[in-house]
Write an enzyme that holds these catalytic residues in place. Structure first.
Site, PDB file in Angstrom:
ATOM      1  N   GLU A  92       0.959  -1.003  -0.158  1.00  0.00           N
ATOM      2  CA  GLU A  92      -0.118   0.422  -0.356  1.00  0.00           C
ATOM      3  C   GLU A  92       0.565   1.252  -0.151  1.00  0.00           C
ATOM      4  O   GLU A  92       1.796   1.546   0.022  1.00  0.00           O
ATOM      5  CB  GLU A  92      -0.947  -0.312   0.165  1.00  0.00           C
ATOM      6  CG  GLU A  92      -0.662  -0.084   2.773  1.00  0.00           C
ATOM      7  CD  GLU A  92      -1.358   0.045   4.100  1.00  0.00           C
ATOM      8  OE1 GLU A  92      -1.959  -0.241   3.648  1.00  0.00           O
ATOM      9  OE2 GLU A  92      -1.112   0.417   4.764  1.00  0.00           O
ATOM     10  N   CYS A 105       3.925   8.247   0.930  1.00  0.00           N
ATOM     11  CA  CYS A 105       3.732   7.677   1.904  1.00  0.00           C
ATOM     12  C   CYS A 105       4.421   6.041   1.200  1.00  0.00           C
ATOM     13  O   CYS A 105       3.248   5.408   0.792  1.00  0.00           O
ATOM     14  CB  CYS A 105       3.266   7.519   3.071  1.00  0.00           C
ATOM     15  SG  CYS A 105       3.513   6.373   4.800  1.00  0.00           S
ATOM     16  N   CYS A 112       5.215  -7.206   7.708  1.00  0.00           N
ATOM     17  CA  CYS A 112       5.888  -6.530   8.976  1.00  0.00           C
ATOM     18  C   CYS A 112       6.176  -7.619  10.037  1.00  0.00           C
ATOM     19  O   CYS A 112       5.204  -7.836  10.169  1.00  0.00           O
ATOM     20  CB  CYS A 112       5.115  -5.214   9.374  1.00  0.00           C
ATOM     21  SG  CYS A 112       7.194  -4.912  10.104  1.00  0.00           S
ATOM     22  N   CYS A 116       4.751  -5.305  16.775  1.00  0.00           N
ATOM     23  CA  CYS A 116       4.035  -3.859  17.629  1.00  0.00           C
ATOM     24  C   CYS A 116       2.708  -4.074  17.106  1.00  0.00           C
ATOM     25  O   CYS A 116       1.767  -3.902  16.073  1.00  0.00           O
ATOM     26  CB  CYS A 116       4.327  -2.634  17.625  1.00  0.00           C
ATOM     27  SG  CYS A 116       6.070  -1.851  16.314  1.00  0.00           S
ATOM     28  N   CYS A 119      -0.650  -1.767  15.877  1.00  0.00           N
ATOM     29  CA  CYS A 119       0.166  -1.446  13.911  1.00  0.00           C
ATOM     30  C   CYS A 119      -1.156  -2.671  13.077  1.00  0.00           C
ATOM     31  O   CYS A 119      -0.657  -3.620  13.312  1.00  0.00           O
ATOM     32  CB  CYS A 119       1.575  -0.876  13.761  1.00  0.00           C
ATOM     33  SG  CYS A 119       1.491  -1.892  12.153  1.00  0.00           S
ATOM     34  N   CYS A 334      -1.240   4.247   8.917  1.00  0.00           N
ATOM     35  CA  CYS A 334      -0.106   2.221   8.438  1.00  0.00           C
ATOM     36  C   CYS A 334      -1.029   1.534   8.882  1.00  0.00           C
ATOM     37  O   CYS A 334      -1.357   0.485   9.270  1.00  0.00           O
ATOM     38  CB  CYS A 334       1.011   2.456   9.621  1.00  0.00           C
ATOM     39  SG  CYS A 334       2.495   1.030   9.665  1.00  0.00           S
TER      40      CYS A 334
HETATM   41  N1  SAH Z   1       8.210   0.353  10.792  1.00  0.00           N
HETATM   42  C1  SAH Z   1       8.523   1.305  10.614  1.00  0.00           C
HETATM   43  C2  SAH Z   1       7.776   2.127   9.355  1.00  0.00           C
HETATM   44  C3  SAH Z   1       6.874   1.864   9.466  1.00  0.00           C
HETATM   45  S1  SAH Z   1       5.214   2.483  10.337  1.00  0.00           S
HETATM   46  C4  SAH Z   1       8.197   2.293  11.762  1.00  0.00           C
HETATM   47  O1  SAH Z   1       7.633   1.646  12.609  1.00  0.00           O
HETATM   48  O2  SAH Z   1       9.144   3.365  12.261  1.00  0.00           O
HETATM   49  C5  SAH Z   1       5.176   4.434  10.349  1.00  0.00           C
HETATM   50  C6  SAH Z   1       4.574   4.958  11.794  1.00  0.00           C
HETATM   51  O3  SAH Z   1       2.448   4.767  11.689  1.00  0.00           O
HETATM   52  C7  SAH Z   1       5.499   4.029  13.137  1.00  0.00           C
HETATM   53  O4  SAH Z   1       5.586   5.385  13.897  1.00  0.00           O
HETATM   54  C8  SAH Z   1       4.094   3.726  13.618  1.00  0.00           C
HETATM   55  O5  SAH Z   1       4.227   3.650  15.106  1.00  0.00           O
HETATM   56  C9  SAH Z   1       2.821   4.292  12.817  1.00  0.00           C
HETATM   57  N2  SAH Z   1       2.407   3.525  13.460  1.00  0.00           N
HETATM   58  C10 SAH Z   1       1.699   1.639  13.698  1.00  0.00           C
HETATM   59  N3  SAH Z   1       0.000   2.020  14.000  1.00  0.00           N
HETATM   60  C11 SAH Z   1      -0.072   2.880  14.049  1.00  0.00           C
HETATM   61  C12 SAH Z   1      -1.652   3.777  14.397  1.00  0.00           C
HETATM   62  N4  SAH Z   1      -2.470   2.412  14.671  1.00  0.00           N
HETATM   63  N5  SAH Z   1      -2.067   4.723  14.306  1.00  0.00           N
HETATM   64  C13 SAH Z   1      -0.706   5.848  14.564  1.00  0.00           C
HETATM   65  N6  SAH Z   1       0.813   5.516  14.424  1.00  0.00           N
HETATM   66  C14 SAH Z   1       0.745   3.985  14.159  1.00  0.00           C
HETATM   67 FE1  SF4 Z   2       5.831  -2.878  11.656  1.00  0.00          FE
HETATM   68 FE2  SF4 Z   2       4.195  -2.017  12.795  1.00  0.00          FE
HETATM   69 FE3  SF4 Z   2       6.019  -1.704  14.358  1.00  0.00          FE
HETATM   70 FE4  SF4 Z   2       6.203  -0.681  12.350  1.00  0.00          FE
HETATM   71  S1  SF4 Z   2       5.071   0.158  13.648  1.00  0.00           S
HETATM   72  S2  SF4 Z   2       7.301  -1.328  13.240  1.00  0.00           S
HETATM   73  S3  SF4 Z   2       4.942  -1.384  10.674  1.00  0.00           S
HETATM   74  S4  SF4 Z   2       4.637  -3.750  12.900  1.00  0.00           S
END
Ligand code: SAH
Ligand code: SF4
Length: 353
Positions: A92, A105, A112, A116, A119, A334
């Site tokens: 995406e 973006c 991934c 997390c 996410c 994300c």
């Molecule tokens: N994996 C990398 C980049 C992709 S995620 C990282 O984690 O930095 C990009 C950003 O989106 C990250 O800062 C992540 O913490 C944030 N993110 C993920 N899920 C989210 C959510 N549900 N609400 C807000 N930000 C989120």
């Molecule tokens: Fe992966 Fe989402 Fe964690 Fe970024 S925030 S490292 S995309 S699981």
């Protein structure tokens, strides 16, 4: 038969191809310019004959087919879900338009592996690394659909870019050299892959580094970001300081605000205390209102709470900004479009501040 993915083909590849096709050398230059200088789709290049365009469809194939395109109500945010032609992996991309420019973006992986908790991408698991051709194609196809100039690329879509270092960096180099983006307008966002941050610090192109911190202490961070067990906060901050020192660049720390979990005065104080030692160059905290996902029941912080959190950080000497959420009506965050298409309707957005 030589075949090159369209956006990883180098100038040399294009010359080889044109030579093999026994066409005049200037065609290679025309193709290169269409792809990178004028940033148009090859099909739209008026200086290439139709017969050549048909050959290029096969010899310089695209890697992605579009599955979905969504446009936000204000028309300024667009989101695409693509499918790899090779193995149907889902990818995406989001385009955000501003008055005179646009930001893309991009995803660096399909899925991934970092898991997390908050996410959507992490909840869905890992599919595979994307190639540099697939990363670049996201930028170029987004650029082709906009009448604004794409000036910024952020690696904040699906995936952990530093877990796919070589392809990510290969794409960064071409964004900088071939597309002409300034290094500071290319942002690599990482969850804290320390060896990757150190490699970035040693690279020549001084991109912007964003580190997703989300918590001021290891106990809390480990409940949100499993990778914290491998690379705890102290190591991440040490690597970030090395990056800042070698690039002369302030590091951005992303912080998704989750109600009562990481957004109290206590957390703001603790965060400031940890970031102050980064020194004169300093750190910049970007507060992100949490976007709701299906697999995570906790609420995002209220707007008032985020404003208070930011004010406290500033009072303590840390620069803090609040990210304006773009395209929440099309799940512009994300991993969210993919999960909606794959799993079902998105949750009610009443927990969005
Ligand atoms: N994996 C990398 C980049 C992709 S995620 C990282 O984690 O930095 C990009 C950003 O989106 C990250 O800062 C992540 O913490 C944030 N993110 C993920 N899920 C989210 C959510 N549900 N609400 C807000 N930000 C989120
Ligand atoms: Fe992966 Fe989402 Fe964690 Fe970024 S925030 S490292 S995309 S699981």
């Amino acid at each position: 038969m030589s075949v090159y993915p369209r956006y990883s083909a180098t100038e040399k590849d294009l010359s080889n191809l044109i030579e093999k096709l026994r066409l005049p050398g200037y065609r290679a230059k025309q193709i290169y310019e269409a792809l990178w200088s004028t940033r148009i789709a090859l099909e739209a290049a008026t200086n290439l004959p139709q017969s050549l365009k048909e050959i290029l469809e096969e010899r310089l194939p695209l890697s992605l087919d579009m599955t979905t395109e969504e446009v936000s109500a204000d028309g300024l945010t667009r989101k695409w879900l693509w499918q790899s032609r090779k193995d149907a992996a889902q990818v995406e991309t989001v385009l955000m338009e501003y008055p005179s420019r646009a930001t893309v973006c991009v995803s660096s992986q399909a899925g991934c592996a970092m898991g997390c908790t908050f996410c959507a991408t992490g909840q869905a698991g890992f599919e595979r690394h994307l190639t540099r051709a697939e990363i670049l194609e996201q930028v170029l196809r987004a650029a082709q659909s906009s009448n604004r100039r794409v000036s910024n690329v952020v690696f904040m879509g699906m995936g952990e870019p530093l877990a796919n270092y070589d392809e990510t960096w290969g794409a960064v180099e071409r964004l900088h050299r071939d597309l002409g983006l300034s290094a500071r307008h290319i942002t690599v966002s990482t969850v804290g892959v320390v060896p990757g941050i150190r490699r970035l610090a040693a690279e020549e192109i001084p991109v912007t580094l964003a580190v997703s911190l989300h918590a001021p202490d290891d106990d809390l961070r480990s409940t949100m970001v499993p990778l914290n067990n491998r690379y705890p906060i102290a190591e991440i901050l040490d690597a970030a300081a090395e990056f800042a020192a070698s690039k002369g660049r302030r590091v951005t720390f992303e912080y998704a605000c989750i109600a009562d979990v990481n957004d109290t005065d206590y957390h703001a104080n603790a965060l400031a205390k940890r970031l102050i030692p980064l020194g004169s160059l300093g750190a910049h905290v970007n507060l992100i209102p949490l976007n709701p996902t299906e697999g995570f029941s906790t609420r995002g912080s209220s707007t008032v709470r985020i404003l208070d959190f930011a004010a406290r950080l500033r009072m303590l000497g840390i620069t803090a900004t609040i990210r304006r959420n773009r395209g929440t009506d099309i799940d512009g965050a994300c991993g969210q479009l993919r999960s909606r298409v794959a799993i079902g309707p998105r949750p009610e957005s009443d927990s969005t501040p």
